[in-house]
Scaffold this motif. Structure first.
Motif, short mmCIF file in Angstrom:
data_model
loop_
_atom_site.label_atom_id
_atom_site.label_comp_id
_atom_site.label_asym_id
_atom_site.label_seq_id
_atom_site.Cartn_x
_atom_site.Cartn_y
_atom_site.Cartn_z
N ILE A 46 -34.79 46.06 -25.26
CA ILE A 46 -34.17 44.92 -25.93
C ILE A 46 -33.08 45.40 -26.87
CG2 ILE A 46 -34.58 43.06 -27.59
CD1 ILE A 46 -35.55 42.34 -24.87
N ASP A 47 -33.33 46.49 -27.59
CA ASP A 47 -32.31 47.05 -28.48
C ASP A 47 -31.03 47.37 -27.71
OD1 ASP A 47 -34.25 46.95 -30.43
OD2 ASP A 47 -34.64 49.10 -30.45
N ALA A 48 -31.19 47.99 -26.57
CA ALA A 48 -30.04 48.39 -25.76
C ALA A 48 -29.29 47.18 -25.23
CB ALA A 48 -30.49 49.29 -24.62
N MET A 49 -30.00 46.11 -24.93
CA MET A 49 -29.36 44.91 -24.40
C MET A 49 -28.74 44.07 -25.50
SD MET A 49 -32.00 43.81 -21.44
CE MET A 49 -30.84 42.64 -20.76
N ALA A 50 -29.35 44.05 -26.67
CA ALA A 50 -28.85 43.21 -27.77
C ALA A 50 -27.61 43.80 -28.42
CB ALA A 50 -29.95 43.01 -28.81
N GLU A 51 -27.51 45.09 -28.47
CA GLU A 51 -26.41 45.74 -29.18
C GLU A 51 -25.03 45.27 -28.70
OE1 GLU A 51 -24.74 50.18 -30.19
OE2 GLU A 51 -26.86 49.94 -29.73
N PRO A 52 -24.77 45.24 -27.38
CA PRO A 52 -23.44 44.78 -26.95
C PRO A 52 -23.18 43.32 -27.32
CG PRO A 52 -24.59 45.86 -25.14
CD PRO A 52 -25.55 45.73 -26.26
N ILE A 53 -24.22 42.49 -27.28
CA ILE A 53 -24.06 41.08 -27.64
C ILE A 53 -23.77 40.95 -29.12
CG2 ILE A 53 -25.24 38.86 -27.79
CD1 ILE A 53 -26.60 39.55 -25.12
N VAL A 54 -24.46 41.70 -29.93
CA VAL A 54 -24.21 41.67 -31.38
C VAL A 54 -22.78 42.13 -31.67
CG1 VAL A 54 -24.87 42.68 -33.60
CG2 VAL A 54 -26.63 41.93 -32.00
N ASP A 55 -22.32 43.15 -30.97
CA ASP A 55 -20.94 43.63 -31.14
C ASP A 55 -19.94 42.53 -30.78
OD1 ASP A 55 -21.88 46.11 -31.95
OD2 ASP A 55 -21.51 47.06 -30.01
N LEU A 56 -20.20 41.82 -29.68
CA LEU A 56 -19.31 40.74 -29.26
C LEU A 56 -19.30 39.61 -30.29
CD1 LEU A 56 -20.21 40.69 -25.47
CD2 LEU A 56 -18.01 41.38 -26.44
N LEU A 57 -20.48 39.26 -30.80
CA LEU A 57 -20.56 38.21 -31.81
C LEU A 57 -19.81 38.61 -33.09
CD1 LEU A 57 -24.30 37.15 -31.38
CD2 LEU A 57 -22.28 35.79 -30.78
N THR A 58 -19.89 39.86 -33.44
CA THR A 58 -19.16 40.36 -34.61
C THR A 58 -17.66 40.23 -34.40
OG1 THR A 58 -20.94 41.91 -35.15
CG2 THR A 58 -18.77 42.38 -36.09
N GLN A 59 -17.19 40.62 -33.23
CA GLN A 59 -15.76 40.48 -32.93
C GLN A 59 -15.33 39.02 -32.97
OE1 GLN A 59 -14.35 42.71 -29.43
NE2 GLN A 59 -16.24 43.90 -29.56
N MET A 60 -16.17 38.14 -32.43
CA MET A 60 -15.85 36.71 -32.42
C MET A 60 -15.79 36.16 -33.85
SD MET A 60 -18.15 35.62 -29.13
CE MET A 60 -17.76 33.87 -29.15
N SER A 61 -16.68 36.61 -34.69
CA SER A 61 -16.67 36.19 -36.09
C SER A 61 -15.38 36.63 -36.78
CB SER A 61 -17.89 36.77 -36.81
OG SER A 61 -17.85 36.46 -38.18
N GLN A 62 -14.95 37.85 -36.50
CA GLN A 62 -13.70 38.35 -37.08
C GLN A 62 -12.50 37.54 -36.59
OE1 GLN A 62 -14.02 42.45 -35.86
NE2 GLN A 62 -15.25 43.02 -37.66
N LEU A 63 -12.50 37.19 -35.31
CA LEU A 63 -11.41 36.37 -34.77
C LEU A 63 -11.39 34.99 -35.42
CD1 LEU A 63 -11.58 37.26 -30.97
CD2 LEU A 63 -9.84 37.98 -32.61
N ALA A 64 -12.56 34.41 -35.60
CA ALA A 64 -12.64 33.09 -36.24
C ALA A 64 -12.11 33.14 -37.67
CB ALA A 64 -14.08 32.58 -36.22
N ALA A 65 -12.42 34.22 -38.37
CA ALA A 65 -11.92 34.37 -39.75
C ALA A 65 -10.40 34.47 -39.75
CB ALA A 65 -12.55 35.60 -40.40
N GLN A 66 -9.85 35.22 -38.80
CA GLN A 66 -8.39 35.33 -38.69
C GLN A 66 -7.76 33.97 -38.39
OE1 GLN A 66 -7.17 38.30 -35.84
NE2 GLN A 66 -8.47 39.87 -36.75
N ALA A 67 -8.39 33.22 -37.48
CA ALA A 67 -7.86 31.91 -37.09
C ALA A 67 -7.86 30.95 -38.28
CB ALA A 67 -8.69 31.33 -35.95
N ASN A 68 -8.84 31.08 -39.15
CA ASN A 68 -8.96 30.19 -40.30
C ASN A 68 -8.14 30.65 -41.49
OD1 ASN A 68 -10.67 28.18 -39.25
ND2 ASN A 68 -12.43 29.53 -39.47
N SER A 69 -7.47 31.77 -41.37
CA SER A 69 -6.71 32.31 -42.51
C SER A 69 -5.47 31.48 -42.82
CB SER A 69 -6.30 33.76 -42.24
OG SER A 69 -5.31 33.81 -41.22
N GLY A 70 -4.99 30.74 -41.82
CA GLY A 70 -3.81 29.92 -42.03
C GLY A 70 -2.51 30.69 -41.97
N THR A 71 -2.57 31.96 -41.58
CA THR A 71 -1.36 32.78 -41.59
C THR A 71 -0.80 33.06 -40.19
OG1 THR A 71 -2.65 34.82 -41.57
CG2 THR A 71 -2.06 33.93 -43.73
#
Length: 70
Positions: A3-28
């Motif tokens: 489960i650790d091995a399978m969850a890690e890539p998904i967690v990484d993708l969710l982290t990237q998506m969160s960063q993209l959402a923050a950039q999108a909301n920056s208004g810049t």
């Protein structure tokens, strides 16, 4: 474990998506940059879906992986 091995890539993708959402909301970002950002976000979302389907094939529940990622 597995489960650790399978969850890690998904967690990484969710982290990237969160960063993209923050950039999108920056208004810049310009609208063209927002479109590129959205395309990247959608690709990441698709990759999560692919990972979930793979986990189901391997008799792993996506819900189990998601709970672990929290």
């Amino acid at each position: 474990g597995n489960i650790d091995a399978m969850a890690e890539p998904i967690v990484d993708l969710l982290t990237q998506m969160s960063q993209l959402a923050a950039q999108a909301n920056s208004g810049t970002l310009s609208s063209s940059n927002l479109q590129l950002l959205d395309q990247t976000y959608q690709q990441l979302l698709s990759q999560i879906d692919t990972n979930a389907k793979i986990s189901e094939v391997e008799d792993k529940s996506f819900d189990e992986i998601y709970k672990y990622a929290k």
